[in-house]
Scaffold this motif. Sequence first.
Motif, PDB file in Angstrom:
ATOM      1  N   LEU A  14       7.448   8.498 -16.070  1.00  0.00           N
ATOM      2  CA  LEU A  14       8.554   8.971 -17.124  1.00  0.00           C
ATOM      3  C   LEU A  14       9.155   9.674 -16.091  1.00  0.00           C
ATOM      4  O   LEU A  14       9.631   9.983 -15.093  1.00  0.00           O
ATOM      5  N   THR A  15      11.485   9.756 -16.207  1.00  0.00           N
ATOM      6  CA  THR A  15      12.518  10.713 -15.078  1.00  0.00           C
ATOM      7  C   THR A  15      13.312  10.853 -15.959  1.00  0.00           C
ATOM      8  O   THR A  15      13.563  10.638 -17.079  1.00  0.00           O
ATOM      9  N   TYR A  16      13.434  12.266 -15.331  1.00  0.00           N
ATOM     10  CA  TYR A  16      14.400  13.266 -16.125  1.00  0.00           C
ATOM     11  C   TYR A  16      15.887  13.379 -15.071  1.00  0.00           C
ATOM     12  O   TYR A  16      15.388  13.283 -13.930  1.00  0.00           O
ATOM     13  N   ALA A  17      16.353  13.259 -16.079  1.00  0.00           N
ATOM     14  CA  ALA A  17      17.861  13.782 -15.536  1.00  0.00           C
ATOM     15  C   ALA A  17      18.337  14.783 -16.454  1.00  0.00           C
ATOM     16  O   ALA A  17      18.523  14.589 -17.496  1.00  0.00           O
ATOM     17  N   PRO A  18      19.574  15.347 -15.719  1.00  0.00           N
ATOM     18  CA  PRO A  18      20.294  16.300 -16.755  1.00  0.00           C
ATOM     19  C   PRO A  18      20.568  15.319 -18.057  1.00  0.00           C
ATOM     20  O   PRO A  18      21.427  14.245 -17.897  1.00  0.00           O
ATOM     21  N   ARG A  19      20.434  15.640 -18.920  1.00  0.00           N
ATOM     22  CA  ARG A  19      20.665  14.784 -19.925  1.00  0.00           C
ATOM     23  C   ARG A  19      20.828  13.690 -20.983  1.00  0.00           C
ATOM     24  O   ARG A  19      20.848  12.920 -21.462  1.00  0.00           O
ATOM     25  N   ARG A  20      19.385  13.638 -19.366  1.00  0.00           N
ATOM     26  CA  ARG A  20      18.981  11.812 -20.349  1.00  0.00           C
ATOM     27  C   ARG A  20      17.235  11.589 -19.462  1.00  0.00           C
ATOM     28  O   ARG A  20      17.012  12.355 -18.513  1.00  0.00           O
ATOM     29  N   LEU A  21      16.380  11.203 -20.345  1.00  0.00           N
ATOM     30  CA  LEU A  21      15.398  11.072 -19.775  1.00  0.00           C
ATOM     31  C   LEU A  21      15.257   8.901 -19.832  1.00  0.00           C
ATOM     32  O   LEU A  21      15.733   8.399 -20.616  1.00  0.00           O
ATOM     33  N   GLY A  22      14.636   8.904 -18.814  1.00  0.00           N
ATOM     34  CA  GLY A  22      14.026   7.138 -18.906  1.00  0.00           C
ATOM     35  C   GLY A  22      12.689   7.503 -18.900  1.00  0.00           C
ATOM     36  O   GLY A  22      11.684   8.126 -18.681  1.00  0.00           O
ATOM     37  N   LEU A  23      12.148   6.527 -20.191  1.00  0.00           N
ATOM     38  CA  LEU A  23      11.145   6.114 -19.508  1.00  0.00           C
ATOM     39  C   LEU A  23      10.749   4.212 -19.991  1.00  0.00           C
ATOM     40  O   LEU A  23      11.614   3.718 -19.849  1.00  0.00           O
ATOM     41  N   ARG A  24       9.513   4.014 -18.361  1.00  0.00           N
ATOM     42  CA  ARG A  24       8.792   2.893 -18.005  1.00  0.00           C
ATOM     43  C   ARG A  24       7.853   2.313 -18.588  1.00  0.00           C
ATOM     44  O   ARG A  24       6.877   3.892 -18.829  1.00  0.00           O
ATOM     45  N   ILE A  25       7.476   1.329 -19.452  1.00  0.00           N
ATOM     46  CA  ILE A  25       6.282   0.657 -19.789  1.00  0.00           C
ATOM     47  C   ILE A  25       6.182  -0.295 -19.170  1.00  0.00           C
ATOM     48  O   ILE A  25       6.765  -1.286 -19.366  1.00  0.00           O
ATOM     49  N   ASP A  26       4.845  -0.590 -18.046  1.00  0.00           N
ATOM     50  CA  ASP A  26       4.347  -1.323 -17.652  1.00  0.00           C
ATOM     51  C   ASP A  26       3.059  -1.796 -17.913  1.00  0.00           C
ATOM     52  O   ASP A  26       2.640  -0.756 -17.604  1.00  0.00           O
ATOM     53  N   ASP A  27       2.887  -3.324 -17.768  1.00  0.00           N
ATOM     54  CA  ASP A  27       1.384  -3.864 -18.081  1.00  0.00           C
ATOM     55  C   ASP A  27       1.462  -5.164 -17.222  1.00  0.00           C
ATOM     56  O   ASP A  27       1.736  -5.733 -16.810  1.00  0.00           O
ATOM     57  N   ASP A  28       0.189  -5.155 -17.247  1.00  0.00           N
ATOM     58  CA  ASP A  28       0.341  -6.010 -16.079  1.00  0.00           C
ATOM     59  C   ASP A  28      -1.256  -7.666 -16.897  1.00  0.00           C
ATOM     60  O   ASP A  28      -0.592  -8.850 -16.867  1.00  0.00           O
ATOM     61  N   GLY A  29      -0.537  -7.381 -18.147  1.00  0.00           N
ATOM     62  CA  GLY A  29      -1.419  -8.578 -18.989  1.00  0.00           C
ATOM     63  C   GLY A  29      -0.525  -9.629 -19.045  1.00  0.00           C
ATOM     64  O   GLY A  29       0.490  -9.170 -19.741  1.00  0.00           O
ATOM     65  N   PRO A  30      -1.238 -11.005 -20.260  1.00  0.00           N
ATOM     66  CA  PRO A  30      -0.843 -11.409 -20.314  1.00  0.00           C
ATOM     67  C   PRO A  30      -0.020 -11.289 -21.874  1.00  0.00           C
ATOM     68  O   PRO A  30      -0.780 -10.819 -22.542  1.00  0.00           O
ATOM     69  N   ALA A  31       1.486 -12.071 -22.480  1.00  0.00           N
ATOM     70  CA  ALA A  31       1.376 -11.696 -23.826  1.00  0.00           C
ATOM     71  C   ALA A  31       0.469 -12.229 -24.832  1.00  0.00           C
ATOM     72  O   ALA A  31      -0.043 -13.235 -24.321  1.00  0.00           O
ATOM     73  N   THR A  32       0.308 -11.907 -25.557  1.00  0.00           N
ATOM     74  CA  THR A  32      -1.217 -12.660 -26.203  1.00  0.00           C
ATOM     75  C   THR A  32      -0.650 -13.611 -26.891  1.00  0.00           C
ATOM     76  O   THR A  32      -1.385 -14.810 -27.848  1.00  0.00           O
ATOM     77  N   GLY A  33       0.486 -13.311 -27.566  1.00  0.00           N
ATOM     78  CA  GLY A  33       1.697 -14.343 -28.832  1.00  0.00           C
ATOM     79  C   GLY A  33       1.284 -13.851 -29.664  1.00  0.00           C
ATOM     80  O   GLY A  33       1.653 -14.794 -30.957  1.00  0.00           O
ATOM     81  N   ALA A  34       0.089 -13.031 -30.008  1.00  0.00           N
ATOM     82  CA  ALA A  34      -0.211 -13.336 -31.319  1.00  0.00           C
ATOM     83  C   ALA A  34       0.805 -12.113 -32.770  1.00  0.00           C
ATOM     84  O   ALA A  34       1.706 -10.794 -31.499  1.00  0.00           O
ATOM     85  N   GLN A  35       1.349 -12.190 -33.388  1.00  0.00           N
ATOM     86  CA  GLN A  35       2.181 -11.329 -34.107  1.00  0.00           C
ATOM     87  C   GLN A  35       1.487 -10.012 -34.663  1.00  0.00           C
ATOM     88  O   GLN A  35      -0.280 -10.397 -34.539  1.00  0.00           O
ATOM     89  N   ALA A  36       2.178  -9.231 -34.408  1.00  0.00           N
ATOM     90  CA  ALA A  36       1.996  -7.737 -34.367  1.00  0.00           C
ATOM     91  C   ALA A  36       1.082  -7.697 -35.842  1.00  0.00           C
ATOM     92  O   ALA A  36       0.613  -6.376 -36.251  1.00  0.00           O
ATOM     93  N   GLY A  37       2.155  -8.002 -37.239  1.00  0.00           N
ATOM     94  CA  GLY A  37       2.010  -7.255 -38.559  1.00  0.00           C
ATOM     95  C   GLY A  37       2.631  -6.319 -39.116  1.00  0.00           C
ATOM     96  O   GLY A  37       3.826  -5.892 -37.935  1.00  0.00           O
TER      97      GLY A  37
END
Length: 83
Positions: A14-37
Amino acid sequence: MIRHSGSRTARVPLTYAPRRLGLRIDDDGPATGAQAGGSGNGLAGMRERAAALGGAIAAGPRPDGGFRVDATLPFAATPKERS
């Protein structure tokens, strides 16, 4: 994440700046291609909700493998910050 990626871990800085929040999500896995439902709209729905708040979301495969979601969301100053 488990529904969309073969990765079992993710990094969420998470990063914070005045009046702004940043969020980054990183994963290393391959996409499964499965539908989430479920009844959601996935990334398009996330982008719409962020835009409704005045923010933005960018998402896609990382050049080095894995997947990244970057979100920037504004927030109002608290009463203490205004004084």
